[in-house]
Scaffold this active site. Structure first.
Site, PDB file in Angstrom:
ATOM      1  N   ASN A   1       0.825  -1.214   0.000  1.00  0.00           N
ATOM      2  CA  ASN A   1       0.000   0.000   0.000  1.00  0.00           C
ATOM      3  C   ASN A   1       0.852   1.254   0.000  1.00  0.00           C
ATOM      4  O   ASN A   1       1.999   1.257   0.435  1.00  0.00           O
ATOM      5  CB  ASN A   1      -0.978   0.001   1.177  1.00  0.00           C
ATOM      6  CG  ASN A   1      -0.346   0.555   2.426  1.00  0.00           C
ATOM      7  OD1 ASN A   1      -0.154   1.766   2.559  1.00  0.00           O
ATOM      8  ND2 ASN A   1       0.019  -0.304   3.355  1.00  0.00           N
TER       9      ASN A   1
ATOM     10  N   GLY B   1      -0.132   6.974   2.288  1.00  0.00           N
ATOM     11  CA  GLY B   1       0.491   8.266   2.571  1.00  0.00           C
ATOM     12  C   GLY B   1      -0.192   9.066   3.661  1.00  0.00           C
ATOM     13  O   GLY B   1      -0.285  10.298   3.590  1.00  0.00           O
ATOM     14  N   LEU B   2      -0.660   8.364   4.697  1.00  0.00           N
ATOM     15  CA  LEU B   2      -1.193   9.016   5.898  1.00  0.00           C
ATOM     16  C   LEU B   2      -2.343   9.999   5.635  1.00  0.00           C
ATOM     17  O   LEU B   2      -2.397  11.073   6.240  1.00  0.00           O
ATOM     18  CB  LEU B   2      -0.072   9.720   6.684  1.00  0.00           C
ATOM     19  CG  LEU B   2       1.103   8.861   7.148  1.00  0.00           C
ATOM     20  CD1 LEU B   2       2.046   9.685   8.027  1.00  0.00           C
ATOM     21  CD2 LEU B   2       0.655   7.622   7.905  1.00  0.00           C
TER      22      LEU B   2
ATOM     23  N   CYS C   1       6.602   5.045   8.933  1.00  0.00           N
ATOM     24  CA  CYS C   1       5.774   4.985   7.733  1.00  0.00           C
ATOM     25  C   CYS C   1       6.665   4.941   6.487  1.00  0.00           C
ATOM     26  O   CYS C   1       7.487   5.828   6.282  1.00  0.00           O
ATOM     27  CB  CYS C   1       4.838   6.182   7.631  1.00  0.00           C
ATOM     28  SG  CYS C   1       3.840   6.085   6.133  1.00  0.00           S
TER      29      CYS C   1
ATOM     30  N   ASN D   1       6.314  -2.143  11.408  1.00  0.00           N
ATOM     31  CA  ASN D   1       5.479  -1.566  10.353  1.00  0.00           C
ATOM     32  C   ASN D   1       5.629  -2.421   9.088  1.00  0.00           C
ATOM     33  O   ASN D   1       6.305  -3.456   9.108  1.00  0.00           O
ATOM     34  CB  ASN D   1       5.924  -0.122  10.089  1.00  0.00           C
ATOM     35  CG  ASN D   1       4.780   0.746   9.587  1.00  0.00           C
ATOM     36  OD1 ASN D   1       3.990   0.323   8.742  1.00  0.00           O
ATOM     37  ND2 ASN D   1       4.678   1.957  10.092  1.00  0.00           N
TER      38      ASN D   1
ATOM     39  N   GLY E   1       0.533  -8.353   5.079  1.00  0.00           N
ATOM     40  CA  GLY E   1      -0.153  -9.608   4.782  1.00  0.00           C
ATOM     41  C   GLY E   1       0.669 -10.822   5.174  1.00  0.00           C
ATOM     42  O   GLY E   1       1.811 -10.693   5.644  1.00  0.00           O
TER      43      GLY E   1
ATOM     44  N   GLY F   1       1.145  -9.952   9.310  1.00  0.00           N
ATOM     45  CA  GLY F   1       0.604 -11.120   8.622  1.00  0.00           C
ATOM     46  C   GLY F   1      -0.243 -12.066   9.434  1.00  0.00           C
ATOM     47  O   GLY F   1      -0.405 -13.223   9.063  1.00  0.00           O
TER      48      GLY F   1
END
Lengths: 252, 275
Positions: free
Chosen positions: B63, B66-67, B122, B182, B202, B229
């Site tokens: 993904n 972008g917050l 992030c 993360n 995942g 995951g």
């Protein structure tokens, strides 16, 4: 938002590329034209293909639901192998719907491209049952892709535009007297939606488009299906604020 | 009941940040969780990245959101209207200690927030001091700043690879816990061939996540919250066995919105069978 257990009633090839999957569900579902469901294309214990796939509900008859799909990746390849009796996990219905219960809905131009047919089929039927006159223009790339039985079942005046012969849908729309329509509904690839919207803007008062977007969840929690707002900053979520948008609200 | 430092949870399952929205939607869905961590909140609203934001990959997805979030003020307005059904943790991102202080001082006015998860990892924004390698001075300053501003629970969400060293810095600076980890920085191509750089989540990342949880647990004494995951009760057992005190449930919820409750039941059933 609970999982709906369903079974395959029929999985039929309707043209060279398109299939119609008919699913039977236990309870009668309330689904409005434009809404979609999320289909799991694997058994729950497997991990791939990981995400569900969003599909417009092409039609609903009692407890049977039709989905139009084209085999393009690992998910739809799995779907094409399903046989009657197989169980399928679906979530939904999700998203908003086409605005057709407005008393001002008048003569309607419905434009679809490719699998967008699945997104407008139920809409056309609903418009017809409300006594709205419908003109349907449908674009496909190749002649062998057209699904004649599906188009015939719509029971409205339909123009099929085959790209390999006569170019894109908008070539046909350019020759039409667009001012006689009050509503325009569009569903298909983004390029086709943009070209159609550019052409009919200002000539048909109300234009609604249904977008086909990549989605993680389908119900507004993952923020991965952004649709750019026409004015101001930021994005709508296609799954939540859409998939149907007033054309003037978004920037494609 | 489990304890993560000063924070008590009714069970060890936590909704991972970014995987179930801000908390305003479907609160009944996460009432079974030991805690809920909302999508990351920033000092000002952020529109997020342009599409595409997601690409499916083998056993997972990458993904690039972008917050996207309404900013601290918008967020506080939003949650004022909801009934919070479990321990509510806010994920916070800031680029400087001054910004972090601004966000936390506003958050402190909401007593229903039980703690903070500092998003120090992030992969989708240019927080260069964290990605691709971590700056321990930056991590220390952020945790210290948060510690000086609140008595509430503070957890640092760390990136993979560098989390082992970073966790020690967080412990020294006064964090109550660390989240390991993360998403994994990745590149994936969309079906149309568009190249997208983002974070992988995942089942594909689970073996790596288990490794980092275990290695980090050898280095710090503060509780480790595992993330990566989880799709079944057995995964929870594996992460607890690797040294985690609590386990986050993330992207499986996109596919199965009732996943948290199901995983909890599976895990409890597993425990019953074992002496």
């Amino acid at each position: 938002m609970d999982e709906i257990a369903s079974r395959v009633l029929q999985n039929k090839k309707v043209s060279d590329s398109y299939h119609v999957l008919t699913l039977g569900v236990r309870e009668r579902l309330t689904i409005f034209p434009g809404q979609f469901v999320q289909i799991l294309c694997r058994t729950p214990g497997e991990t791939t293909p990981f995400l569900r796939r969003p599909f417009s509900v092409m039609d609903i008859r009692g407890r049977a639901m039709d989905i139009l799909y084209k085999v393009i990746g690992p998910g739809t390849a799995r779907m094409s192998e399903w046989r009657p009796g197989d169980s399928v996990s679906i979530l939904g219905p999700f998203g908003n719907a086409f605005s057709i219960d407005d008393t001002a809905v008048g003569p309607a131009l419905v434009v679809a491209g490719g699998t967008g047919l699945g997104g407008v089929h139920y809409l056309v039927r609903a418009l017809k049952s409300r006594g709205v006159s419908v003109t349907f223009v449908y674009g496909v790339r190749f002649r062998r892709e057209t699904a004649p039985a599906v188009l015939k079942s719509l029971g409205v005046k339909t123009e099929v535009v085959v790209e390999e012969r006569s170019g894109v849908v908008t070539n046909r729309l350019k020759k039409m007297a667009l001012e006689r329509f009050r509503n325009c509904f569009v569903c298909g690839p983004t390029g086709m939606i943009r070209a159609t919207a550019d052409l009919v803007r200002g000539r048909i008062p109300m234009i609604e488009v249904s977008l086909e977007e990549m989605m993680g969840c389908g119900f507004g929690i993952c923020y991965t299906c952004p649709v750019k707002k026409r004015t101001g900053q930021g994005y709508y979520r296609a799954c939540d604020e859409g998939p149907v948008f007033r054309e003037e609200m978004i920037s494609l | 009941m489990i304890k993560l430092g000063g924070l008590a949870l009714i069970n060890p399952l936590i909704v991972a940040s970014g995987t179930f929205g801000l908390g305003d939607k479907y609160p009944e869905r996460y009432r079974h969780a030991g805690a809920f961590i909302c999508k990351t909140i920033t000092p000002l609203p952020r529109a997020g990245n342009p599409p595409p934001r997601i690409v499916e990959t083998p056993s997972g997805s990458v993904n690039y959101v972008g917050l996207e979030n309404p900013g601290v003020d918008g967020f506080l307005n939003l949650i004022r209207r909801i009934r919070i059904p479990t321990v509510f943790i806010v994920s916070v991102y800031a680029e400087s200690t001054a910004d972090l202080a601004r966000v936390l001082s506003k958050m402190e006015t909401e007593s229903r927030i039980s703690g903070y998860e500092l998003n120090l990892s992030c992969p989708n924004i240019r927080q260069r001091r964290v990605m691709p390698s971590v700056d321990p001075v930056f991590v220390r300053r952020m945790v210290k700043t948060a510690r000086g501003l609140t008595r509430k629970w503070i957890c640092a969400k760390l990136p993979p690879y560098t989390c082992i060293d970073a966790a020690q810095v967080c412990e020294d600076a006064g964090a109550d816990a660390v989240t390991v980890s993360n998403t994994y920085p990745s590149i994936a191509f969309t079906p149309k061939g568009h190249r997208m750089q983002g974070g992988l989540a995942g089942p594909a990342v689970k073996p790596m996540a288990l490794y980092y949880v275990y290695q980090t647990s050898l280095r710090v004494r503060i509780p480790i919250v595992a993330s990566g995951g989880v799709t079944a009760g057995r995964d929870v057992e594996e992460f607890l066995g690797a040294g985690a005190k609590a386990v986050q449930v993330g992207s499986i919820q996109y596919v199965d919105p009732g996943a948290l409750r199901r995983i909890l039941q599976e895990w409890r059933a597993l425990r019953m069978r074992r002496p």
